[in-house]
Design a protein around this motif. Structure first.
Motif, PDB file in Angstrom:
ATOM      1  N   CYS A 279       0.841  -1.183   0.000  1.00 14.90           N
ATOM      2  CA  CYS A 279       0.000   0.000   0.000  1.00 14.90           C
ATOM      3  C   CYS A 279       0.882   1.240   0.000  1.00 14.90           C
ATOM      4  O   CYS A 279       1.840   1.312   0.754  1.00 14.90           O
ATOM      5  CB  CYS A 279      -0.863  -0.015   1.264  1.00 14.90           C
ATOM      6  SG  CYS A 279      -1.676   1.534   1.588  1.00 14.90           S
ATOM      7  N   ASP A 280       0.571   2.227  -0.803  1.00 19.91           N
ATOM      8  CA  ASP A 280       1.457   3.394  -0.918  1.00 19.91           C
ATOM      9  C   ASP A 280       1.461   4.268   0.328  1.00 19.91           C
ATOM     10  O   ASP A 280       2.321   5.120   0.480  1.00 19.91           O
ATOM     11  CB  ASP A 280       1.143   4.214  -2.186  1.00 19.91           C
ATOM     12  CG  ASP A 280      -0.303   4.676  -2.241  1.00 19.91           C
ATOM     13  OD1 ASP A 280      -0.974   4.640  -1.198  1.00 19.91           O
ATOM     14  OD2 ASP A 280      -0.766   5.068  -3.328  1.00 19.91           O
ATOM     15  N   ARG A 281       0.519   4.093   1.202  1.00 18.08           N
ATOM     16  CA  ARG A 281       0.554   4.844   2.464  1.00 18.08           C
ATOM     17  C   ARG A 281       1.220   4.047   3.579  1.00 18.08           C
ATOM     18  O   ARG A 281       1.420   4.568   4.672  1.00 18.08           O
ATOM     19  CB  ARG A 281      -0.879   5.217   2.895  1.00 18.08           C
ATOM     20  CG  ARG A 281      -1.477   6.337   2.037  1.00 18.08           C
ATOM     21  CD  ARG A 281      -2.958   6.503   2.303  1.00 18.08           C
ATOM     22  NE  ARG A 281      -3.249   6.771   3.714  1.00 18.08           N
ATOM     23  CZ  ARG A 281      -4.447   6.643   4.259  1.00 18.08           C
ATOM     24  NH1 ARG A 281      -5.465   6.220   3.537  1.00 18.08           N
ATOM     25  NH2 ARG A 281      -4.635   6.917   5.525  1.00 18.08           N
TER      26      ARG A 281
HETATM   27 ZN    ZN Z   1      -2.858   3.019  -0.304  1.00 18.20          ZN
END
Ligand code: ZN
Ligand code: DUC
Ligand code: ZN
Ligand code: ZN
Length: 517
Positions: free
Chosen positions: A353-355
């Motif tokens: 996940c990019d976060r």
């Molecule tokens: Zn994300």
């Protein structure tokens, strides 16, 4: 000369005594403690200059790289963990050996432990170590579980001197049903094995994790939100009930929650053989330390561990529990993952996940080096009642609980290994006397410490392991690093009560207890 080493002008501090005296060491053992030893009788003289002299620390909760890689890629080998240990005054660590499921037969568990010892025998160790056993899988194995435990726990003790078993009430793959917790406790009691319990309700953790993710709450801080203190409280209460059912002494590891402490305290008051460990991070850090600021590269992930860091007001309950005896021991739960890998690398919570998702942050922080200095400092800041209490919970009790007293954890002439820490005199300055914790002080393989920048009033000046100086004024003595595996005996702390909640009794007639047969 009579003694190989004489330590002069120290203040001896044990779990029961605090008095000025000299120590004479012969070979690996403490040979004498006297008011005065004439320096002519010593080969090497170490002048403590009025500093406090304690037994070396015993950290009975340390995770290092192991053949089974149960916890993935931790930064420290056994060699590196022992190096970091002695840099902070700890002279014995107890780590974990996990069951190798590819091995079969009645001595498969023993073989798992032996393979772990073999791996470490190739590393240079700065201090001695022992091993607890972790069972890799119990669920879904049916009656095999009972057989494995009944027959093989005894074998592991006989073959390897392993007298403790850690069981989990959470973590996918490790979480045990109440049924199997009973199996483990039944076999532990029979074989005189100390049952260590990681108490968190894994089903609540799983449910909350899924729900928080669904709401887009993914940051490291929400790891703690997914498992509040009541989650530990529930599991602790349940485990006490199971242990009472089996009349089995138990020890809760890394206790962090007021609900859990109260349950433990109540069980102790009722006469149950219930013991507990806490860790410095729960007394000194809080959930605020898991928060990330925007653009700080996921810094809160450094402080993600299980159980998680708790709200600020919990710290006071932890100190109280150390002082009033609810906590029998303090361990570090050293489990060092590189920050670079928590934030990027292959453990990468960002891969999914990019976060970055808290679910994928490996749980754990380094602490084998800082445990002793932080708690010594706590005496000086009046959080911990006395230096004797400091020795009791960090050195002596761990040795008693885990069956290596008085070889370890004490300064008993003729009996104890010469595992000793000489602290700096509190009122004097030295060229090397740390005032602030920095990562390079810790000599581990990890790239951070959660205690970076924390002010500290003292630090081990000399660490002596089996009569050899292994750490001196900030320098490691590589040539003196001759740590070895220690076989442990069964616990000497307590025995079962032989009290049962019903007419039911186990079928075996003998257990560990010299009192009950
Ligand atoms: Zn994300
Ligand atoms: N908790 C951690 O934070 N790390 C290792 C295992 C555990 O129980
Ligand atoms: Zn645990
Ligand atoms: Zn642990």
């Amino acid at each position: 000369s009579t003694y190989d080493v004489v330590i002069k002008n120290g203040i001896i501090c044990t779990a029961s005594d605090f008095y000025p005296a000299d120590i004479g060491i012969i070979g690996e053992k403490i040979a004498a403690i006297c008011d005065y030893i004439d320096p002519v009788h010593g080969g090497e003289i170490i002048d403590a200059e009025g500093g406090i002299v304690t037994p070396g620390g015993i950290d009975a909760h340390v995770h290092v790289d192991e053949p089974m890689k149960l916890l993935g890629d931790v930064a420290d080998t056994m060699g590196e963990a022992t190096r970091s240990a002695v840099a902070g005054g700890t002279t014995t660590i107890i780590a974990f050996a996990s069951q190798d499921l590819s091995l079969t037969g009645p001595r498969a568990l023993s073989q798992s432990v032996k393979n772990t010892i073999d791996m470490y025998s190739e590393q240079r160790l700065y201090c001695d170590y022992g091993l607890h056993l972790i069972l890799a899988r119990l669920e879904g194995t049916g009656t095999a579980t009972k057989d494995i435990l009944d027959q093989q726990l005894g074998n592991v003790y006989e073959d390897c001197g392993v007298s403790s078993l850690k069981v989990f009430m959470t973590y996918p793959g490790l979480q045990m049903s109440d049924y199997n917790l009973l199996n483990a406790m039944y076999a532990s009691r029979k074989n005189g094995i100390t049952t260590m319990i990681h108490a968190e309700n894994g089903d609540i953790v799983r449910w909350m994790t899924e729900s928080l993710e669904g709401q887009g709450l993914l940051e490291p801080y929400y790891h703690g939100v997914s498992r509040p203190t009541i989650v530990e409280g529930e599991a602790t209460n349940r485990a006490v009930t199971l242990a009472q059912t089996m009349d089995n002494p138990i020890l809760f590891v890394h206790v962090s929650s007021p609900e859990a402490i109260n349950t433990i305290r109540r069980a102790q008051t009722a006469g149950l053989k219930v013991y507990a460990e806490t860790c410095p991070q729960y007394a000194l850090l809080s959930d605020q330390d898991t928060k990330c600021a925007h653009g700080d590269n996921f810094a809160g992930a450094k402080n993600v561990c299980s159980p998680p860091l708790r709200p600020e007001e919990v710290k006071q309950a932890i100190w109280r529990g150390m002082n009033n005896g609810s906590f029998t021991i303090v361990g570090s739960d050293h489990c060092a993952y590189l920050y670079s890998s928590k934030a990027k690398g292959k453990h990468n919570a960002f891969e999914k996940c990019d976060r970055g998702r808290f679910r994928y942050i490996p749980n754990g922080m380094p602490g084998v080096c800082t445990r002793l200095p932080l708690l010594f400092d706590a005496v000086m800041r009046n959080k911990l009642n006395s230096f004797m209490k400091f020795v009791e919970i960090n050195c002596t009790n761990p040795a008693k609980v885990y069956g290596c007293y008085p070889q370890k954890g004490a300064l008993l002439p003729g009996s104890s290994d010469a595992d000793i820490v000489i602290w700096y005199p509190n009122d004097k300055e030295y060229a090397f006397k740390p005032k602030v914790i920095t990562n390079d002080l810790l000599e581990h393989a990890c790239d951070y410490t959660p205690f970076e920048g924390v002010e500290i009033k003292n630090w081990p000046r000399f660490t002596i392991a089996r009569g050899k100086v292994v750490y001196k004024e900030g320098k490691l003595m590589h040539d003196n690093a001759t740590g070895q595996y220690i076989r442990r005996k069964k616990t000497s702390l307590s025995y079962p009560n032989n009290e049962w909640p019903s007419e039911w009794r186990p079928i075996y007639t003998k257990c560990n207890s010299p009192v009950i047969q």
